[in-house]
Design an enzyme around this catalytic site. Structure first.
Site, PDB file in Angstrom:
ATOM      1  CG  HIS A 165      -0.235  -0.219   2.521  1.00 42.06           C
ATOM      2  ND1 HIS A 165       0.147  -1.469   2.926  1.00 42.06           N
ATOM      3  CD2 HIS A 165       0.150   0.629   3.491  1.00 42.06           C
ATOM      4  CE1 HIS A 165       0.739  -1.393   4.106  1.00 42.06           C
ATOM      5  NE2 HIS A 165       0.770  -0.119   4.470  1.00 42.06           N
ATOM      6  CG  HIS A 167       1.187   5.200   4.241  1.00 38.95           C
ATOM      7  ND1 HIS A 167       0.431   5.105   5.388  1.00 38.95           N
ATOM      8  CD2 HIS A 167       1.919   4.053   4.182  1.00 38.95           C
ATOM      9  CE1 HIS A 167       0.698   3.952   5.998  1.00 38.95           C
ATOM     10  NE2 HIS A 167       1.601   3.306   5.294  1.00 38.95           N
TER      11      HIS A 167
HETATM   12  P1  5GP Z   1       1.856   0.268   7.390  1.00 39.89           P
HETATM   13  O1  5GP Z   1       2.169   0.413   8.838  1.00 39.89           O
HETATM   14  O2  5GP Z   1       1.801  -1.204   7.004  1.00 39.89           O
HETATM   15  O3  5GP Z   1       2.757   1.058   6.495  1.00 39.89           O
HETATM   16  O4  5GP Z   1       0.425   0.890   7.164  1.00 39.89           O
HETATM   17  C1  5GP Z   1      -0.748   0.227   7.493  1.00 39.89           C
HETATM   18  C2  5GP Z   1      -1.761   1.293   7.714  1.00 39.89           C
HETATM   19  O5  5GP Z   1      -3.033   0.698   7.733  1.00 39.89           O
HETATM   20  C3  5GP Z   1      -1.597   2.034   9.038  1.00 39.89           C
HETATM   21  O6  5GP Z   1      -1.360   3.416   8.786  1.00 39.89           O
HETATM   22  C4  5GP Z   1      -2.908   1.786   9.763  1.00 39.89           C
HETATM   23  O7  5GP Z   1      -3.363   2.910  10.469  1.00 39.89           O
HETATM   24  C5  5GP Z   1      -3.842   1.410   8.637  1.00 39.89           C
HETATM   25  N1  5GP Z   1      -4.900   0.522   9.036  1.00 39.89           N
HETATM   26  C6  5GP Z   1      -4.787  -0.618   9.757  1.00 39.89           C
HETATM   27  N2  5GP Z   1      -5.977  -1.199   9.918  1.00 39.89           N
HETATM   28  C7  5GP Z   1      -6.884  -0.403   9.277  1.00 39.89           C
HETATM   29  C8  5GP Z   1      -8.294  -0.493   9.102  1.00 39.89           C
HETATM   30  O8  5GP Z   1      -8.971  -1.406   9.561  1.00 39.89           O
HETATM   31  N3  5GP Z   1      -8.881   0.504   8.392  1.00 39.89           N
HETATM   32  C9  5GP Z   1      -8.156   1.537   7.861  1.00 39.89           C
HETATM   33  N4  5GP Z   1      -8.844   2.461   7.173  1.00 39.89           N
HETATM   34  N5  5GP Z   1      -6.830   1.637   8.017  1.00 39.89           N
HETATM   35  C10 5GP Z   1      -6.189   0.674   8.722  1.00 39.89           C
END
Ligand code: 5GP
Length: 179
Positions: A165, A167
């Site tokens: 993903h 951001h």
């Molecule tokens: P990472 O830490 O893997 O780069 O980003 C994962 C992102 O997914 C985090 O910023 C977290 O807040 C978001 N996230 C995790 N669970 C959910 C969810 O159930 N719904 C939404 N909208 N975002 C989520």
């Protein structure tokens, strides 16, 4: 009791002084601004530590390639605030926003892309498309004049969900270097 309270006060004062005086925390002789007041700094360290712990825990099961929370979001089994969607990607607001605009852009089909480190030549098209979708999101959100696109990869990159993903962050002045 009074002695313990005095000792606690002394420790707090000493750590505050240490944080303020430490050349590591005050590189290049810069004064610490209120923004980096010791309490805030300690809180920041605590939240970073939580994110690092969550990332390590997530990494432990990353290579199983099992479904993630994002699969449920794609399937609309759990709600999300969708900003943009087409046949290839879904963009929805992050549940824990780090900026006034914080949108996640994900491929609808993961195709082995648990993280960027799993990218193969056949992923080039979707990788490019994700970036293009990030630009569409930025325009839709009214932040085209300045925003940041981030991919956290692996535990050291603080990745917590193993479905690639992007951001898209904006709506405030971004700082550099990123933490
Ligand atoms: P990472 O830490 O893997 O780069 O980003 C994962 C992102 O997914 C985090 O910023 C977290 O807040 C978001 N996230 C995790 N669970 C959910 C969810 O159930 N719904 C939404 N909208 N975002 C989520």
């Amino acid at each position: 009791m009074a002695a313990m309270a005095a000792a606690a006060k002394l420790t707090a004062a000493a750590s505050s002084l240490l944080l303020r005086r430490s050349p590591l925390l005050r590189p290049h002789g810069l004064r610490l601004s209120r923004r980096f007041a010791p309490q805030r700094f300690v809180r920041h360290i605590a939240s970073s530590t939580n994110e690092e712990a969550a990332a390590k825990a997530a990494a432990a099961t990353a290579d199983t390639g099992g479904p993630t929370i994002f699969d449920k979001i794609i399937a609309k089994e759990i709600p999300s605030n969708v900003v943009y969607e087409d046949e290839k990607v879904l963009a929805f607001r992050d549940i824990n926003p780090q900026a006034p605009v914080h949108v996640l852009v994900i491929p609808k089909i993961r195709d082995g892309l648990t993280g960027l480190d799993k990218a193969e030549p056949w992923h080039v098209e979707i990788l490019g498309y994700l970036l293009y979708a990030a630009k569409i999101v930025a325009e839709k959100e009214g932040i085209a004049e300045g925003y940041r696109v981030v991919i956290n990869n692996g535990p050291k990159g603080c990745q917590s969900v193993y479905h690639l993903h992007l951001h898209v962050l904006g709506g405030r002045q971004m700082k550099w270097p990123a933490g």
